[in-house]
Design an enzyme around this catalytic site. Structure first.
Site, PDB file in Angstrom:
ATOM      1  N   ASP A 145       0.870  -1.177   0.000  1.00 52.80           N
ATOM      2  CA  ASP A 145       0.000   0.000   0.000  1.00 52.80           C
ATOM      3  C   ASP A 145       0.909   1.229   0.000  1.00 52.80           C
ATOM      4  O   ASP A 145       2.120   1.129   0.217  1.00 52.80           O
ATOM      5  CB  ASP A 145      -0.955  -0.039   1.209  1.00 52.80           C
ATOM      6  CG  ASP A 145      -2.193   0.853   0.992  1.00 52.80           C
ATOM      7  OD1 ASP A 145      -2.218   1.631   0.015  1.00 52.80           O
ATOM      8  OD2 ASP A 145      -3.133   0.778   1.821  1.00 52.80           O
TER       9      ASP A 145
ATOM     10  N   ASP B 219      -3.894   7.265  -3.445  1.00 52.68           N
ATOM     11  CA  ASP B 219      -5.225   7.858  -3.560  1.00 52.68           C
ATOM     12  C   ASP B 219      -5.477   8.746  -2.348  1.00 52.68           C
ATOM     13  O   ASP B 219      -4.708   8.721  -1.391  1.00 52.68           O
ATOM     14  CB  ASP B 219      -6.298   6.759  -3.678  1.00 52.68           C
ATOM     15  CG  ASP B 219      -6.107   5.650  -2.662  1.00 52.68           C
ATOM     16  OD1 ASP B 219      -5.018   5.060  -2.615  1.00 52.68           O
ATOM     17  OD2 ASP B 219      -7.053   5.377  -1.887  1.00 52.68           O
TER      18      ASP B 219
ATOM     19  N   CYS C  72     -14.715 -21.553  20.587  1.00 57.63           N
ATOM     20  CA  CYS C  72     -13.990 -21.655  19.328  1.00 57.63           C
ATOM     21  C   CYS C  72     -13.190 -22.945  19.296  1.00 57.63           C
ATOM     22  O   CYS C  72     -12.718 -23.424  20.326  1.00 57.63           O
ATOM     23  CB  CYS C  72     -13.063 -20.454  19.210  1.00 57.63           C
ATOM     24  SG  CYS C  72     -11.892 -20.577  17.865  1.00 57.63           S
TER      25      CYS C  72
ATOM     26  N   CYS D  10     -10.427 -23.408  17.257  1.00 56.72           N
ATOM     27  CA  CYS D  10      -9.117 -23.234  16.624  1.00 56.72           C
ATOM     28  C   CYS D  10      -8.037 -23.881  17.493  1.00 56.72           C
ATOM     29  O   CYS D  10      -8.271 -24.180  18.666  1.00 56.72           O
ATOM     30  CB  CYS D  10      -8.833 -21.759  16.365  1.00 56.72           C
ATOM     31  SG  CYS D  10      -8.107 -20.882  17.763  1.00 56.72           S
TER      32      CYS D  10
ATOM     33  N   CYS E 207      -7.572 -22.072  20.955  1.00 54.55           N
ATOM     34  CA  CYS E 207      -8.653 -22.217  21.924  1.00 54.55           C
ATOM     35  C   CYS E 207      -8.864 -23.671  22.357  1.00 54.55           C
ATOM     36  O   CYS E 207      -9.334 -23.928  23.465  1.00 54.55           O
ATOM     37  CB  CYS E 207      -9.943 -21.649  21.356  1.00 54.55           C
ATOM     38  SG  CYS E 207      -9.803 -19.890  20.974  1.00 54.55           S
TER      39      CYS E 207
HETATM   40  N1  GUN Z   1      -6.292   1.203   3.447  1.00 50.08           N
HETATM   41  C1  GUN Z   1      -7.524   1.288   3.977  1.00 50.08           C
HETATM   42  N2  GUN Z   1      -8.294   2.147   3.251  1.00 50.08           N
HETATM   43  C2  GUN Z   1      -7.527   2.582   2.237  1.00 50.08           C
HETATM   44  C3  GUN Z   1      -7.767   3.492   1.135  1.00 50.08           C
HETATM   45  O1  GUN Z   1      -8.846   4.050   0.963  1.00 50.08           O
HETATM   46  N3  GUN Z   1      -6.728   3.681   0.272  1.00 50.08           N
HETATM   47  C4  GUN Z   1      -5.503   3.075   0.442  1.00 50.08           C
HETATM   48  N4  GUN Z   1      -4.550   3.280  -0.463  1.00 50.08           N
HETATM   49  N5  GUN Z   1      -5.264   2.237   1.457  1.00 50.08           N
HETATM   50  C5  GUN Z   1      -6.265   1.995   2.343  1.00 50.08           C
HETATM   51 ZN    ZN Z   2      -9.912 -19.758  18.733  1.00 44.91          ZN
END
Ligand code: GUN
Ligand code: ZN
Length: 678
Positions: free
Chosen positions: A90, A127, A277, A279, A282
């Site tokens: 990201d 963005d 749970c 898993c 747990c």
């Molecule tokens: N991570 C969570 N929401 C967003 C978003 O709107 N844009 C970007 N680039 N990363 C995110």
């Molecule tokens: Zn669990």
């Protein structure tokens, strides 16, 4: 060129395969967010221990710390994370928003170039994240700025795959505008951004609206990523909307707050008496033990629990897609919280959009779960085909029988079925009245008429839908007299709601029905032809079944069930009835027959010249060689595959919808059953 391929579908969801430089992944999938250098659980254990396929990390954090940056530039992001599987990065958008960083903090072009330089498999543009508190004007400006950056960024992606984020807040027209503009640019993945604060506030219905608006315009051959969605309770609904990728750091954040994710919601460790749970964490400890751990150890245990639960729900989603049962799973999850219930109803309001992509089922049973079942795509489609294509519309007597729920319907009413067989459609049309609407007896075995299971108690909305559908059908038939067989069945009360009651008699027994019918004919042979005509018309929209010369066909029935199995002529099979759907599959010969009898053009898929030979020999018709398919063609239909001259190459099952066949360049469009030169 798209890297995405569809294997199976349900609603708008796709069980797909996405190819990255570091391997193939199966969608829908969840990518845990990992810290570039100090992730508590390493990316390789996320894959090996928990079964995740891909991770996401943050290029802004890497770029802003000299130590990380140098290593990443030197050894790549894969070297930095010590992981050679697929990695998405990201851009820092979310950090800009959360920490209210100044505009100059991140350069939108530089961060994309940086992601490319460190060898990210999928990078993300910078963005602009709109705070849900700001007004429309600001959201629009943010969205426009995101588009400008998107346009600049695609030129920089090089060999890296790039994600272009849809923004536009809760404004559907802005989402649509953003999605349309991004669709025309060379992106590989489309995240839906700006939804984290909505999900945190349980505004799931707004998320549904934002995703549906975006999905209208996003290219079908690119995966859609729901940015920051980490609660398993929403996975099935989001997948049903067509979200393919998910990511979140919630598993860690929730753990640090002592909170445990469950498929049905969140619980706080402090409030628990027992661990609800199964898993591995747990199953091998107790609440007391967990509560007594040091903070670090407790965090780690809860984090692992959260990851197991997240991974398991995603597996459940993929399984449900392959079984055609995702709506049932989403309906179950929707009962976990009123906001999710609302979200599901908002989703179902857009059933037209869903129906277009939903595959025609392969015989899967449909279990009633509540009012949403009335808007199940399979039920809507059945009614629509019935209205558009059922061939008998003029009769002497219209007989209506409320169904008692047992299947096939005719088993409960052998006397009346026998009477129907002795008459021509001009003399009698027989309808079963069910919670999914009217079902003519000729189509009682056709999916989902036989496969839809309702309890005796059903909600008002479903009843009203049944009433509307029944009325529409009655209005479309011209008849002299009507008979309603009154009995102890849930749909018996629909009688009072019928418009045009004056011409309908309500009677209490099968013998009373019989008394109201015209005289029977002695020979009863052509009832099979009558059923076959209805089936051919409804399944393929064949306009002139009479040209198919049904008189010269031989019909074979199952000894066990008495149902039609094969249709042949001169010893050669033309059609086989699939027991689980009641629908026909043609042989090559059968395909030729329906082609010349005027099959509806939706069921014809035209191939490029170079692929014709392959299909003629029985190889799958690949999406990249499809020259034309109608956008009204639904996945799952039995179709005819022809060459550029319209010559039949083979017959088979559509794996994709018509619009997907045109868009995709990977994967199978039609799985061929029979071909010209087998
Ligand atoms: N991570 C969570 N929401 C967003 C978003 O709107 N844009 C970007 N680039 N990363 C995110
Ligand atoms: Zn669990």
């Amino acid at each position: 060129m798209s890297r995405f391929e569809i294997k199976a579908k349900d609603g708008l969801s796709r069980l797909g395969v996405f190819t990255t430089t570091h391997g193939k992944v199966t969608t829908p999938l969840f990518m845990p967010v990992v810290h570039p250098a100090k992730s508590v659980i390493s990316p390789s254990s996320l894959v090996e221990e928990f079964g995740f396929q891909m991770v996401i990390t943050n290029s802004y954090i890497i770029n802003s710390k000299d130590k990380f940056k140098a290593k990443a530039l030197d050894e790549g992001v894969h070297g930095l994370l010590g992981f050679d599987g697929p990695i998405m990065t990201d851009s820092g958008t979310f950090q800009m928003y959360i920490h209210e960083l100044p505009e100059e903090e991140i350069d939108p072009l530089e961060i994309v170039t940086f992601q490319r330089e460190i060898g990210s498999d999928i990078g993300t543009i910078l963005d602009v994240f709109s705070d849900p508190k700001v007004g429309r004007l600001k959201v629009e400006q943010d969205m426009e700025l995101s588009l400008e950056r998107a346009q600049m960024s695609v030129g920089e992606k090089g060999e890296m795959l790039l994600a272009g984020t849809v923004q536009g807040g809760v404004y559907q027209d802005l989402r649509e505008k953003s999605a349309s503009a991004l669709a025309s640019m060379d992106f590989d993945v489309h995240p839906i951004g700006g939804v984290v604060p909505l999900m945190e506030r349980y505004r799931y219905a707004d998320v549904v609206r934002a995703v549906l608006a975006s999905k209208k315009h996003l290219p079908v051959d690119r995966p859609v990523h729901l940015f920051g969605c980490g609660h398993p309770v929403f996975f099935s609904i989001a997948a049903l909307l067509g979200c393919d990728f998910f990511d979140s750091a919630s598993y860690a954040k929730f753990a640090e707050a002592g909170r445990m994710l469950l498929p049905s919601g969140t619980v706080h460790l402090e409030q628990l008496r027992e661990l609800p749970c199964e898993c591995p964490v747990c199953s091998t400890t107790t609440v007391e033990n967990l509560k007594g751990l040091s903070k670090d150890k407790q965090d780690l245990a809860l984090m692992k629990h959260n990851l197991y639960i997240t991974a398991a729900e995603m597996r459940r989603v993929r399984n449900a897609i392959s079984e055609g049962k995702l709506l049932e799973l989403a309906s179950a999850r929707a009962r976990s919280h009123p906001s999710l219930y609302e979200a599901l109803q908002v989703l179902m309001d857009s059933y037209d959009q869903i129906e277009q992509m939903d595959p025609v089922a392969d015989g899967t049973s449909i279990f009633y779960t509540g009012p949403e079942t009335a808007r199940h795509p399979a039920l809507i489609r059945f009614h629509k085909k019935l209205m558009d294509r059922y061939p008998y519309r003029k009769t002497e007597t219209l007989v209506m029988i409320p169904s008692r729920g047992s299947r096939p319907f005719s088993d409960t009413d052998p006397t009346i079925i026998d009477e129907a067989r002795k008459r021509k459609p001009e003399e009698l049309i027989l309808l079963f009245v069910t919670p999914m609407g009217a079902i003519p007896w000729e189509l009682e075995h056709v999916h989902p008429a036989q496969q839809c299971l309702f309890p005796d108690r059903i909600d008002e909305f479903t009843m009203q839908s049944a009433q509307k559908r029944l009325q529409q059908f009655i209005d479309s038939v011209s008849f002299k007299s009507g008979v309603w067989l009154s009995r102890d069945a849930p749909t018996d009360k629909l009688f009072e709601g019928i418009n045009a009651l004056a011409s309908i008699d309500r009677v209490a027994g099968a013998s009373d029905v019989k008394k109201r019918l015209p005289e029977p004919r002695s020979e009863i042979k052509d009832w099979t032809a009558r059923k076959m005509t209805a089936l051919l018309s409804v399944q393929w929209g064949i306009s002139e079944v009479s040209r198919m010369n049904l008189d010269s066909m031989d019909f074979t029935f199952s000894r066990a069930t008495g149902k039609l199995r094969h249709v042949s002529r001169n010893g050669e099979i033309l059609f086989t009835v699939v027991p689980s759907t009641g629908l026909l599959t043609p042989t090559y010969k059968g395909g030729l027959e329906i082609l010349s009898a005027g099959v509806h053009e939706d069921y014809i898929v035209k191939m490029d010249e170079d692929a014709a030979e392959f299909v003629a020999k029985g190889k799958s018709a690949l999406a990249k060689f499809v020259a034309h398919a109608n956008s009204e063609l639904r996945a799952g239909e039995e179709v005819l595959v022809v060459d550029t001259e319209g010559e039949l190459l083979g017959v088979g099952r559509a794996v994709l919808s018509g619009s997907e066949m045109m868009a995709f360049n990977r994967g199978v469009a039609v799985a061929i059953r029979h071909s010209k030169r087998p």
